[in-house]
Design a protein around this motif. Structure first.
Motif, PDB file in Angstrom:
ATOM      1  N   MET A 104       0.828  -1.198   0.000  1.00 42.53           N
ATOM      2  CA  MET A 104       0.000   0.000   0.000  1.00 42.53           C
ATOM      3  C   MET A 104       0.868   1.256   0.000  1.00 42.53           C
ATOM      4  N   LEU A 105       1.990   1.194   0.744  1.00 40.90           N
ATOM      5  CA  LEU A 105       2.894   2.340   0.809  1.00 40.90           C
ATOM      6  C   LEU A 105       3.415   2.689  -0.577  1.00 40.90           C
ATOM      7  N   HIS A 106       3.844   1.688  -1.340  1.00 43.56           N
ATOM      8  CA  HIS A 106       4.362   1.952  -2.683  1.00 43.56           C
ATOM      9  C   HIS A 106       3.270   2.513  -3.597  1.00 43.56           C
ATOM     10  N   GLU A 107       2.050   1.981  -3.485  1.00 43.27           N
ATOM     11  CA  GLU A 107       0.958   2.484  -4.325  1.00 43.27           C
ATOM     12  C   GLU A 107       0.644   3.936  -3.982  1.00 43.27           C
ATOM     13  N   ARG A 108       0.559   4.226  -2.676  1.00 44.20           N
ATOM     14  CA  ARG A 108       0.264   5.600  -2.257  1.00 44.20           C
ATOM     15  C   ARG A 108       1.383   6.550  -2.693  1.00 44.20           C
ATOM     16  N   ALA A 109       2.628   6.102  -2.591  1.00 46.47           N
ATOM     17  CA  ALA A 109       3.758   6.947  -2.976  1.00 46.47           C
ATOM     18  C   ALA A 109       3.726   7.256  -4.473  1.00 46.47           C
ATOM     19  N   ASP A 110       3.390   6.239  -5.293  1.00 45.48           N
ATOM     20  CA  ASP A 110       3.278   6.479  -6.739  1.00 45.48           C
ATOM     21  C   ASP A 110       2.169   7.481  -7.040  1.00 45.48           C
ATOM     22  N   GLN A 111       1.027   7.345  -6.344  1.00 46.24           N
ATOM     23  CA  GLN A 111      -0.077   8.283  -6.549  1.00 46.24           C
ATOM     24  C   GLN A 111       0.312   9.700  -6.136  1.00 46.24           C
ATOM     25  N   LEU A 112       1.037   9.798  -5.006  1.00 44.71           N
ATOM     26  CA  LEU A 112       1.460  11.115  -4.538  1.00 44.71           C
ATOM     27  C   LEU A 112       2.441  11.746  -5.526  1.00 44.71           C
ATOM     28  N   ALA A 113       3.361  10.953  -6.071  1.00 47.90           N
ATOM     29  CA  ALA A 113       4.317  11.486  -7.039  1.00 47.90           C
ATOM     30  C   ALA A 113       3.612  12.035  -8.269  1.00 47.90           C
ATOM     31  N   VAL A 114       2.573  11.348  -8.735  1.00 42.68           N
ATOM     32  CA  VAL A 114       1.813  11.818  -9.894  1.00 42.68           C
ATOM     33  C   VAL A 114       1.130  13.147  -9.581  1.00 42.68           C
ATOM     34  N   LYS A 115       0.518  13.250  -8.385  1.00 48.02           N
ATOM     35  CA  LYS A 115      -0.145  14.500  -7.990  1.00 48.02           C
ATOM     36  C   LYS A 115       0.855  15.647  -7.893  1.00 48.02           C
ATOM     37  N   VAL A 116       2.021  15.374  -7.320  1.00 50.20           N
ATOM     38  CA  VAL A 116       3.029  16.426  -7.150  1.00 50.20           C
ATOM     39  C   VAL A 116       3.540  16.902  -8.491  1.00 50.20           C
ATOM     40  N   ARG A 117       3.809  15.951  -9.396  1.00 49.93           N
ATOM     41  CA  ARG A 117       4.309  16.340 -10.720  1.00 49.93           C
ATOM     42  C   ARG A 117       3.255  17.122 -11.494  1.00 49.93           C
ATOM     43  N   GLY A 118       2.000  17.006 -11.094  1.00 47.55           N
ATOM     44  CA  GLY A 118       0.950  17.800 -11.731  1.00 47.55           C
ATOM     45  C   GLY A 118       1.127  19.285 -11.488  1.00 47.55           C
ATOM     46  N   GLY A 119       1.829  19.628 -10.437  1.00 50.97           N
ATOM     47  CA  GLY A 119       2.211  21.010 -10.211  1.00 50.97           C
ATOM     48  C   GLY A 119       1.101  21.936  -9.766  1.00 50.97           C
ATOM     49  N   THR A 120       0.073  21.431  -9.082  1.00 54.44           N
ATOM     50  CA  THR A 120      -0.994  22.297  -8.579  1.00 54.44           C
ATOM     51  C   THR A 120      -0.696  22.686  -7.135  1.00 54.44           C
ATOM     52  N   ARG A 121      -1.096  23.913  -6.776  1.00 52.26           N
ATOM     53  CA  ARG A 121      -0.833  24.396  -5.420  1.00 52.26           C
ATOM     54  C   ARG A 121      -1.584  23.556  -4.389  1.00 52.26           C
ATOM     55  N   ASP A 122      -2.802  23.132  -4.708  1.00 51.46           N
ATOM     56  CA  ASP A 122      -3.582  22.331  -3.762  1.00 51.46           C
ATOM     57  C   ASP A 122      -2.886  21.026  -3.420  1.00 51.46           C
ATOM     58  N   ALA A 123      -2.118  20.483  -4.357  1.00 48.31           N
ATOM     59  CA  ALA A 123      -1.440  19.214  -4.116  1.00 48.31           C
ATOM     60  C   ALA A 123      -0.123  19.401  -3.369  1.00 48.31           C
ATOM     61  N   ILE A 124       0.544  20.546  -3.574  1.00 40.40           N
ATOM     62  CA  ILE A 124       1.904  20.703  -3.056  1.00 40.40           C
ATOM     63  C   ILE A 124       1.957  21.518  -1.774  1.00 40.40           C
ATOM     64  N   ALA A 125       1.182  22.600  -1.689  1.00 39.08           N
ATOM     65  CA  ALA A 125       1.274  23.493  -0.527  1.00 39.08           C
ATOM     66  C   ALA A 125       1.083  22.777   0.808  1.00 39.08           C
ATOM     67  N   PRO A 126       0.109  21.842   0.953  1.00 36.72           N
ATOM     68  CA  PRO A 126      -0.041  21.173   2.251  1.00 36.72           C
ATOM     69  C   PRO A 126       1.171  20.332   2.651  1.00 36.72           C
ATOM     70  N   LEU A 127       1.949  19.856   1.671  1.00 35.64           N
ATOM     71  CA  LEU A 127       3.096  19.003   1.984  1.00 35.64           C
ATOM     72  C   LEU A 127       4.305  19.803   2.455  1.00 35.64           C
ATOM     73  N   LEU A 128       4.363  21.076   2.084  1.00 37.45           N
ATOM     74  CA  LEU A 128       5.550  21.881   2.346  1.00 37.45           C
ATOM     75  C   LEU A 128       5.427  22.633   3.661  1.00 37.45           C
ATOM     76  N   ALA A 129       6.476  22.553   4.478  1.00 35.12           N
ATOM     77  CA  ALA A 129       6.571  23.400   5.663  1.00 35.12           C
ATOM     78  C   ALA A 129       7.371  24.650   5.335  1.00 35.12           C
ATOM     79  N   LYS A 130       8.481  24.486   4.592  1.00 36.34           N
ATOM     80  CA  LYS A 130       9.336  25.623   4.249  1.00 36.34           C
ATOM     81  C   LYS A 130      10.312  25.190   3.167  1.00 36.34           C
ATOM     82  N   VAL A 131      10.662  26.130   2.300  1.00 38.95           N
ATOM     83  CA  VAL A 131      11.701  25.919   1.298  1.00 38.95           C
ATOM     84  C   VAL A 131      12.737  27.022   1.486  1.00 38.95           C
ATOM     85  N   THR A 132      13.985  26.630   1.761  1.00 37.83           N
ATOM     86  CA  THR A 132      15.053  27.590   2.018  1.00 37.83           C
ATOM     87  C   THR A 132      16.023  27.592   0.848  1.00 37.83           C
TER      88      THR A 132
END
Length: 568
Positions: free
Chosen positions: A372-400
């Motif tokens: 399940m971990l690998h499946e969820r990780a693949d799904q998350l990678a696809v969402k992140v590569r989509g480049g939408t703020r709704d998908a990425i902003a919640p995952l980020l705490a800070k970028v330095t």
């Protein structure tokens, strides 16, 4: 018997009583020193260096004495840290876990002289966590009481401290008009109504040589004497204090201080500011930016999203907020697309190793279902590569963004939820990974460059592509019509020398052409440099000349965006 070097750390939250000959810090130090002497038979000895923090809360690690202590620990100068009570070191469970991790890395222990426990046993760790939990609870309750008192006082129109607005000076729990500066505030509001825009107002003030008045903060630090930035002017024009009001968390209360402006004049300025849609566009674009409110530089200064337009095209950047508003002379200006693609690509690459990612965000929780971990990780990678703020902003705490790396701090709870992982209270709040890139200046702009010197995830350089197209067109004319370079130059309205140099670009190494079209060219490859590169007939030599000082070889397969995963 080995000598045990002991450092005493003392802290007091308030400055009250610190002026006395024998204060709370001295009392703590005396108790700790007596404890060290009692352990002399074990080889304990007190270090002469003092690590004291007076008038600083235990809710933060940003304390001069503590930072000097940690620096000496990192240098291997301290074996044991002695404190009067654990809460003198910190009142935060999260901060304490960071300190213990740093102590362990340096082989340093700590001792509380008034609290006896052994952290090598489970019961000792439970006792320590209970003590810290109560200390943190006490700090948070105290902070709530202070916040409630401030809110109640501001509701009654009282001034609760801080640097007063221009035109006012503190007068007990209220403000009094500073007659020396009040005319300038009134002039700014009047000229804004006449000129119509903050930009025009800023230009007029600069033209008249009107600078911000020299003032001093409550700590005696001088400021002012510079041109008004647009951010400062917006703050003055929008400040309800000038209308006799006090604001607290968006709520406006009648103040006890006199108004510096009439009610009608104040409302007219606010209506004029509201009518200007340019500010609204700026806020809306910032909200759409993928990394908005997440970016800082190495010094912790914010980077904000801005854009410029050229014709029908719009170019997006992240720039240092203070530099953009005119509060600093230097700052960063980085293309948004390159930085956003770097961050999304790096997060997606982290998802390609879900077991390592799970170990970082949930180190104390056993993995139940790795499929399940690998499946969820693949799904998350696809969402992140989509480049939408709704998908990425919640995952980020800070970028330095620093000179030699981009550190990406992920919200561990959000990532765990996306991967379907259970977390324990002791698991880290954030995890940080570094993308090995560095910053290189190109004209007025900064570019993200990998260790090979190639621009990271940059779009194709239009000037280079146009030069290649022009060169192939010149060569096609020469080949089909069998005319001389001189005739071609006369037809195109250029010099024969220029026509010759451009035509040589038609014979550029295919690997370089491919890299330029795909946006993988070295960051410092300009049209002038490309023209000089094409003076060399050997393709391998062209590639070496086009590369950076690292002499990269540009390959058909492209280059890795992150160059591997580095955790810290």
């Amino acid at each position: 018997m080995n000598a045990v070097r002991c450092a005493i750390y003392t802290r007091k939250s308030s400055e009250e009583g610190l002026e006395q000959d024998f204060n709370s810090l001295d009392a703590q130090r005396e108790a700790c020193a007596a404890y060290i002497r009692s352990q002399a038979s074990e080889g304990w000895s007190e270090l002469a260096a003092r690590y004291d923090d007076g008038g600083i809360s235990g809710g933060t690690l940003d304390r001069p004495g503590l930072q000097r202590l940690l620096a000496d620990i990192d240098r291997g100068l301290i074996d044991i840290v002695v404190v009067y009570k654990v809460d003198r070191l910190t009142r935060s469970l999260l901060d304490f876990s960071k300190l213990v991790e740093r102590f362990d890395a340096a082989g340093t222990s700590f001792v509380s002289v008034t609290q006896s426990f052994n952290t090598t046993t489970s019961m000792g760790r439970l006792t320590l966590n209970m003590l810290l939990s109560f200390a943190q609870f006490e700090r948070e309750v105290t902070a709530e009481r202070i916040r409630d008192k401030i809110a109640a006082s501001k509701a009654r129109g009282m001034w609760m401290g801080g640097t007063p607005p221009l035109g006012y000076r503190p007068d007990g729990r209220t403000l009094a008009i500073e007659e020396e500066h009040a005319p300038l505030v009134r002039l700014i509001h009047r000229r804004y109504r006449e000129l119509g825009t903050v930009r025009a107002l800023s230009d007029w003030l600069i033209g008249e040589g009107i600078l911000t008045p020299l003032r001093s903060s409550q700590k005696g630090k001088s400021f002012g004497g510079a041109a008004f930035s647009r951010g400062q002017l917006y703050s003055i024009l929008r400040n309800p204090v000038y209308a006799g009001n006090i604001v607290h968390h968006g709520k406006v209360f009648p103040g006890q201080h006199p108004a510096l402006l009439g009610r009608e004049e104040w409302e007219a300025v606010q209506a004029q500011l509201t009518d200007h849609v340019q500010g609204t566009h700026r806020v809306r674009n910032a909200r759409k930016a993928l990394l908005a409110d997440k970016l800082v530089d190495a010094d912790g200064n914010r980077l904000i999203a801005v854009h410029t337009s050229k014709g029908t095209r719009r170019y997006h950047y992240y720039v240092s907020e203070r530099h953009h508003h005119g509060d600093a002379d230097t700052g960063m200006r980085i293309p948004a697309q390159a930085l956003e693609q770097l961050v999304t690509g790096h997060i997606a690459e982290l998802c390609s190793d879900p077991l390592s990612l799970a170990e970082r965000i949930c180190p104390s929780s056993p993995l139940a279902d790795w499929r399940m971990l690998h499946e969820r990780a693949d799904q998350l990678a696809v969402k992140v590569r989509g480049g939408t703020r709704d998908a990425i902003a919640p995952l980020l705490a800070k970028v330095t963004v620093a000179d030699h790396s981009v550190s990406i701090s992920l919200d561990a709870a959000a990532v765990a939820q996306a991967l379907g992982l259970a977390r324990a209270p002791v698991d880290p709040v954030t995890v940080t990974s570094e993308a090995p890139v560095h910053i290189r200046r190109s004209g007025q702009m900064l570019k993200l460059v990998d260790h090979g010197g190639a621009a990271v995830t940059s779009p194709p350089a239009e000037s280079l592509v146009r030069l290649i197209v022009q060169a192939r067109r010149y060569w096609d004319i020469l080949r089909r019509e069998r005319i001389t370079i001189g005739a071609l130059a006369e037809r195109e309205g250029v010099t024969p020398s220029y026509a010759t140099r451009v035509t040589r670009v038609a014979f550029l190494a295919p690997a370089l052409v491919e890299a330029i079209v795909e946006g993988r060219q070295p960051a410092d490859l300009t049209t002038l440099k490309l023209l000089s590169v094409c003076g060399e007939a050997d393709w391998a030599q062209q590639q070496r000349m086009a590369g950076s000082s690292h002499d990269p070889i540009i390959c058909r397969g492209g280059s890795s965006m992150t160059g591997g995963i580095t955790w810290r």
